[in-house]
Design a protein around this motif. Structure first.
Motif, PDB file in Angstrom:
ATOM      1  N   ALA A   1       4.865   7.551   6.960  1.00 60.64           N
ATOM      2  CA  ALA A   1       3.389   7.164   6.999  1.00 60.64           C
ATOM      3  C   ALA A   1       3.093   5.994   8.723  1.00 60.64           C
ATOM      4  O   ALA A   1       2.103   5.603   9.273  1.00 60.64           O
ATOM      5  CB  ALA A   1       3.187   6.181   6.313  1.00 60.64           C
ATOM      6  N   ALA A   2       5.336   5.071   8.056  1.00 61.65           N
ATOM      7  CA  ALA A   2       4.736   3.986   8.792  1.00 61.65           C
ATOM      8  C   ALA A   2       4.674   4.082  11.333  1.00 61.65           C
ATOM      9  O   ALA A   2       5.134   3.847  11.900  1.00 61.65           O
ATOM     10  CB  ALA A   2       5.930   3.276   8.659  1.00 61.65           C
ATOM     11  N   LEU A   3       6.009   5.291  10.804  1.00 61.13           N
ATOM     12  CA  LEU A   3       5.932   6.335  12.851  1.00 61.13           C
ATOM     13  C   LEU A   3       4.733   6.621  12.718  1.00 61.13           C
ATOM     14  O   LEU A   3       4.152   6.126  14.316  1.00 61.13           O
ATOM     15  CB  LEU A   3       6.661   7.546  12.325  1.00 61.13           C
ATOM     16  N   GLN A   4       4.016   7.312  11.984  1.00 59.17           N
ATOM     17  CA  GLN A   4       2.687   7.577  12.261  1.00 59.17           C
ATOM     18  C   GLN A   4       1.345   6.156  12.989  1.00 59.17           C
ATOM     19  O   GLN A   4       0.837   6.061  13.931  1.00 59.17           O
ATOM     20  CB  GLN A   4       1.890   7.864  11.066  1.00 59.17           C
ATOM     21  N   ILE A   5       1.509   5.276  12.129  1.00 62.61           N
ATOM     22  CA  ILE A   5       0.627   3.871  12.460  1.00 62.61           C
ATOM     23  C   ILE A   5       1.308   3.836  13.948  1.00 62.61           C
ATOM     24  O   ILE A   5       0.626   3.446  14.642  1.00 62.61           O
ATOM     25  CB  ILE A   5       0.979   2.983  11.141  1.00 62.61           C
ATOM     26  N   ALA A   6       2.561   3.104  13.845  1.00 62.02           N
ATOM     27  CA  ALA A   6       3.034   3.277  15.192  1.00 62.02           C
ATOM     28  C   ALA A   6       3.350   3.831  16.464  1.00 62.02           C
ATOM     29  O   ALA A   6       2.780   2.618  17.542  1.00 62.02           O
ATOM     30  CB  ALA A   6       4.505   2.532  14.748  1.00 62.02           C
ATOM     31  N   ARG A   7       2.593   5.210  15.796  1.00 52.09           N
ATOM     32  CA  ARG A   7       2.360   5.720  17.346  1.00 52.09           C
ATOM     33  C   ARG A   7       0.851   4.988  17.564  1.00 52.09           C
ATOM     34  O   ARG A   7       0.338   5.885  19.301  1.00 52.09           O
ATOM     35  CB  ARG A   7       2.270   7.229  16.901  1.00 52.09           C
TER      36      ARG A   7
ATOM     37  N   LEU B   1       5.182  -1.527   6.483  1.00 54.43           N
ATOM     38  CA  LEU B   1       4.479  -0.486   5.232  1.00 54.43           C
ATOM     39  C   LEU B   1       5.349  -0.371   3.974  1.00 54.43           C
ATOM     40  O   LEU B   1       5.921  -1.078   4.239  1.00 54.43           O
ATOM     41  CB  LEU B   1       4.535   0.696   6.170  1.00 54.43           C
ATOM     42  N   LYS B   2       4.376  -0.320   3.051  1.00 54.05           N
ATOM     43  CA  LYS B   2       4.563  -0.646   1.341  1.00 54.05           C
ATOM     44  C   LYS B   2       4.028   1.317   0.424  1.00 54.05           C
ATOM     45  O   LYS B   2       2.914   0.461   0.599  1.00 54.05           O
ATOM     46  CB  LYS B   2       4.997  -1.737   0.969  1.00 54.05           C
ATOM     47  N   HIS B   3       5.131   2.033   0.548  1.00 55.79           N
ATOM     48  CA  HIS B   3       3.496   2.360  -0.728  1.00 55.79           C
ATOM     49  C   HIS B   3       2.982   3.235   0.058  1.00 55.79           C
ATOM     50  O   HIS B   3       2.154   3.847  -0.466  1.00 55.79           O
ATOM     51  CB  HIS B   3       3.883   2.159  -2.134  1.00 55.79           C
ATOM     52  N   MET B   4       3.377   3.721   0.802  1.00 54.92           N
ATOM     53  CA  MET B   4       2.066   4.539   2.114  1.00 54.92           C
ATOM     54  C   MET B   4       1.200   4.035   2.357  1.00 54.92           C
ATOM     55  O   MET B   4      -0.248   4.231   3.712  1.00 54.92           O
ATOM     56  CB  MET B   4       1.540   5.630   0.808  1.00 54.92           C
ATOM     57  N   ASN B   5       0.941   2.680   2.486  1.00 47.47           N
ATOM     58  CA  ASN B   5       0.043   2.021   3.266  1.00 47.47           C
ATOM     59  C   ASN B   5       0.630   0.552   4.111  1.00 47.47           C
ATOM     60  O   ASN B   5       1.629   0.054   3.682  1.00 47.47           O
ATOM     61  CB  ASN B   5      -1.016   0.852   1.678  1.00 47.47           C
ATOM     62  N   PRO B   6      -0.378   0.219   5.338  1.00 47.61           N
ATOM     63  CA  PRO B   6       0.484  -0.928   6.436  1.00 47.61           C
ATOM     64  C   PRO B   6      -0.104  -1.808   5.503  1.00 47.61           C
ATOM     65  O   PRO B   6      -0.927  -2.494   4.536  1.00 47.61           O
ATOM     66  CB  PRO B   6      -0.740  -1.085   6.921  1.00 47.61           C
ATOM     67  N   CYS B   7       1.249  -3.290   4.963  1.00 47.28           N
ATOM     68  CA  CYS B   7       0.833  -3.705   4.604  1.00 47.28           C
ATOM     69  C   CYS B   7       0.998  -5.254   5.064  1.00 47.28           C
ATOM     70  O   CYS B   7       0.513  -6.244   5.509  1.00 47.28           O
ATOM     71  CB  CYS B   7       2.109  -5.187   3.234  1.00 47.28           C
ATOM     72  N   GLY B   8       0.965  -5.288   6.996  1.00 42.46           N
ATOM     73  CA  GLY B   8       1.356  -6.022   8.050  1.00 42.46           C
ATOM     74  C   GLY B   8       1.551  -5.314   9.428  1.00 42.46           C
ATOM     75  O   GLY B   8       1.892  -4.318   9.332  1.00 42.46           O
ATOM     76  N   ILE B   9       0.779  -5.236  10.080  1.00 44.28           N
ATOM     77  CA  ILE B   9       0.787  -4.543  11.173  1.00 44.28           C
ATOM     78  C   ILE B   9       0.234  -6.385  12.264  1.00 44.28           C
ATOM     79  O   ILE B   9      -0.159  -7.242  12.267  1.00 44.28           O
ATOM     80  CB  ILE B   9      -0.619  -4.057  12.016  1.00 44.28           C
ATOM     81  N   GLY B  10       1.369  -6.380  13.648  1.00 42.21           N
ATOM     82  CA  GLY B  10       1.147  -7.680  14.370  1.00 42.21           C
ATOM     83  C   GLY B  10       1.162  -6.974  15.474  1.00 42.21           C
ATOM     84  O   GLY B  10       2.390  -6.005  15.944  1.00 42.21           O
ATOM     85  N   ILE B  11       0.694  -7.674  16.793  1.00 39.70           N
ATOM     86  CA  ILE B  11       1.219  -7.078  18.325  1.00 39.70           C
ATOM     87  C   ILE B  11       0.736  -8.619  18.581  1.00 39.70           C
ATOM     88  O   ILE B  11       0.522  -8.882  18.930  1.00 39.70           O
ATOM     89  CB  ILE B  11      -0.282  -6.742  18.720  1.00 39.70           C
TER      90      ILE B  11
ATOM     91  N   LYS C   1      -7.158   3.377   9.950  1.00 35.09           N
ATOM     92  CA  LYS C   1      -7.184   4.167   9.735  1.00 35.09           C
ATOM     93  C   LYS C   1      -6.282   5.085   9.138  1.00 35.09           C
ATOM     94  O   LYS C   1      -5.476   6.078   8.580  1.00 35.09           O
ATOM     95  CB  LYS C   1      -6.654   5.240  11.750  1.00 35.09           C
ATOM     96  N   PHE C   2      -4.998   3.977   8.679  1.00 30.23           N
ATOM     97  CA  PHE C   2      -3.890   4.510   8.537  1.00 30.23           C
ATOM     98  C   PHE C   2      -3.707   4.077   7.336  1.00 30.23           C
ATOM     99  O   PHE C   2      -2.642   4.214   5.976  1.00 30.23           O
ATOM    100  CB  PHE C   2      -2.647   3.638   9.020  1.00 30.23           C
ATOM    101  N   VAL C   3      -5.589   3.586   6.259  1.00 28.26           N
ATOM    102  CA  VAL C   3      -5.281   2.370   4.840  1.00 28.26           C
ATOM    103  C   VAL C   3      -5.631   3.698   3.731  1.00 28.26           C
ATOM    104  O   VAL C   3      -6.116   4.677   4.203  1.00 28.26           O
ATOM    105  CB  VAL C   3      -6.608   1.230   5.223  1.00 28.26           C
ATOM    106  N   LYS C   4      -4.965   4.043   3.254  1.00 31.10           N
ATOM    107  CA  LYS C   4      -5.267   4.748   1.565  1.00 31.10           C
ATOM    108  C   LYS C   4      -7.266   4.501   1.338  1.00 31.10           C
ATOM    109  O   LYS C   4      -7.271   3.075   1.414  1.00 31.10           O
ATOM    110  CB  LYS C   4      -4.762   4.632   0.717  1.00 31.10           C
ATOM    111  N   SER C   5      -8.043   5.416   1.413  1.00 30.46           N
ATOM    112  CA  SER C   5      -8.443   5.667   1.242  1.00 30.46           C
ATOM    113  C   SER C   5      -9.458   5.452  -0.252  1.00 30.46           C
ATOM    114  O   SER C   5      -8.610   5.424  -1.333  1.00 30.46           O
ATOM    115  CB  SER C   5     -10.361   6.450   1.615  1.00 30.46           C
TER     116      SER C   5
END
Length: 517
Positions: A255-261, A272-282, A412-416
């Motif tokens: 899941a984390a690789l999909q986000i980073a892509r 990422l924690k338990h299939m959800n992003p908990c932090g993204i930084g650019i 897009k990567f946060v669980k609904s």
């Protein structure tokens, strides 16, 4: 009468030693083409296939083993008088052992073979002999894997023949092997010549790792890799340090690789924690990107999975080493950075080929359900912000649009039901997987409220699907959000737009939703 083996292999690993041991046990060896040449060069006496069939090899080797004197020798049942009488009548000598592996179809495909190359790598005689021998495993042993040579040689040396149990196991392995081989061919030809949805789905996977357990200790689990692997994947990662990955590790890392892509333009860190992003930084460098990702949620990141899309330098490694992390994935590590990270005994350190990100998008996503599979293509739609529509009277500023673009990628990567709050370079609050959207909004806003005031300035919010009611906007306004991005499309869109105009919040409609169940 001497026992007979038929040997025809493309993988010559260990075959000379294997054949030599058979000859020492007085076995006759029938062989073909390159295998016969290799054995002859080693001084091992063999019988050419055309000496058995009385028919010459032809058509560039396409026709050489497809003959009754070969398949009769493999399929004839030793326990049936009618079969044995037919073999004697037609001068068919039994073949007791088959050692065959197939033309390298998969290897040629992975090497980029053209269509003509691929057609020529479709083996016909090999699978036919394997299937014949495996069907008659009551009498015939069949080998496709050099790893099995030793057990067969041991049994032959000790008793003169193989055991039924061994033949049964080898036969099952052969049918798994030929099924996988055919699945690759079917997939390739379907892609080349077929449009639409095939009536049969043929997928094949190779065992990558047997796991200690699955999601929970009471569940058994294994990790299988696609028969045609993606180099940008957990399955093809190289582990530099730490204990083996668990079932949950693999899912989270994927899941984390999909986000980073999706974050490619600048140095990016995904936590990422338990299939959800908990932090993204650019940021403009990977150390600052780490700072932003860490600050996004310094509590949830503990024990998390980290993906960095640039080489890990010493400064970043030192910061990461201060907390417990399950996994770190990056394209590479500076030598001194790796030394620092490897001091953490339990951390798993992996590298992945980030140059193969684009190719990883073509693989279907397969989800198991009771009694079946769900198959879909990946959510990799490339969206053009020029196509987005500002639905409110208030127009977003350039800075807000930048932040909205970042938020829209991240949600897009946060669980609904998924809600995320960000500025233009880091996530601030994540509201994942609630049964109602207001609940997700409240969670995201509560996390945002804990951030420094200067960080919250200009915060925007993204929703993975439309707002069904204006009560969401009421909550968002309380949190000081200045702009919203969402798909739109609700029958109550006007109510939501009016609420935004009332609070002076800019809102953008994308026309695309990103459910993630």
């Amino acid at each position: 009468m001497s026992k007979r083996a038929l040997i025809s292999v493309s993988d010559k690993t260990g075959i000379v030693e294997f054949a030599q041991k058979l000859r020492e046990q007085d076995w006759e060896i029938i062989s073909t083409g390159g295998t016969k040449s290799a054995l002859s060069e080693a001084g091992i006496e063999t019988i050419a296939i055309d000496q058995v069939t009385g028919f010459p090899e032809m058509m560039d080797g396409r026709v050489k083993t497809l003959h009754p004197l070969i398949h009769g020798a493999l399929l004839g049942r030793r326990d049936l008088k009618t079969h044995m009488d037919a073999m004697r009548k037609h001068n068919i000598e039994p073949i007791d052992l088959v050692v065959v592996n197939l033309y390298p179809f998969k290897e040629t495909l992975l090497a980029g073979g053209n269509q003509e190359d691929m057609i020529e790598k479709i083996d016909i005689g090999g699978p036919s002999m394997l299937r014949s021998a495996a069907k008659n495993h009551a009498s015939v042993a069949v080998l496709i894997d050099p790893a099995d040579y030793e057990v067969v040689l041991t049994e032959i040396t000790e008793t003169g023949e193989t055991t039924l149990e061994t033949r049964q196991k080898l036969a099952a392995k052969v049918f798994r092997h030929t099924a996988a081989y055919d699945a690759l061919i079917a997939g390739y030809l379907t892609e080349q010549f077929f449009e639409g949805k095939p009536e049969k789905l043929t997928l094949t996977y190779d065992l990558k790792q047997s796991m200690r357990y699955g999601e929970n200790p009471q569940q058994d689990a294994d990790f299988y890799e696609s028969g045609l692997p993606s180099l940008y994947s957990v399955a093809r990662s190289i582990q530099l340090h730490g204990k083996e990955l668990s079932y949950n590790n693999v899912r989270d890392a994927d899941a984390a690789l999909q986000i980073a892509r999706d974050f490619d333009e600048k140095p990016t860190v995904v936590a990422l924690k338990h299939m959800n992003p908990c932090g993204i930084g650019i940021a403009d460098n990977i150390e600052l990107a780490w700072d932003y990702a860490f600050e996004a949620d310094p509590i949830s990141i503990f024990g998390g999975i980290i993906v960095l899309n640039r080489e890990v330098d010493l400064a970043t490694a030192k910061k990461m080493s201060k907390i417990f992390l399950e996994i770190i994935i990056a394209p590479s590590y500076a030598a001194d950075a790796l030394v620092v990270l490897e001091k953490k005994k339990n951390i798993r350190i992996l590298t992945v080929d980030f140059t193969e990100k684009a190719r990883s998008e073509i693989f279907p996503m397969v989800t198991g359900v009771l009694g079946g599979l769900l198959v879909q293509n990946q959510d990799v739609l490339i969206e053009n912000p020029d196509d987005w529509v500002v639905a409110t009277k208030v127009q977003p500023t350039e800075t807000q649009m930048k932040a909205l673009g970042f938020a829209w990628k991240a949600v897009k990567f946060v669980k609904s039901n998924g809600i995320i709050v960000t500025n233009d370079h880091q996530t601030l609050g994540v509201g994942p997987g609630q049964t109602n959207r207001v609940g997700s909004v409240k969670i995201a806003l509560e996390a945002t409220a804990e951030k420094p005031v200067e960080t919250q300035t200009g915060a925007v919010l993204a929703s993975d699907a439309f707002f069904p009611f204006a009560d969401n906007v009421d909550e968002i306004a309380k949190g000081g959000i200045t702009a919203i991005i969402q798909p739109g499309g609700s029958i109550r869109d006007k109510e939501v737009i009016d609420a935004c105009d009332k609070y002076g919040i800019a809102m953008v409609f994308t026309g695309v939703r990103h459910f993630r169940h």
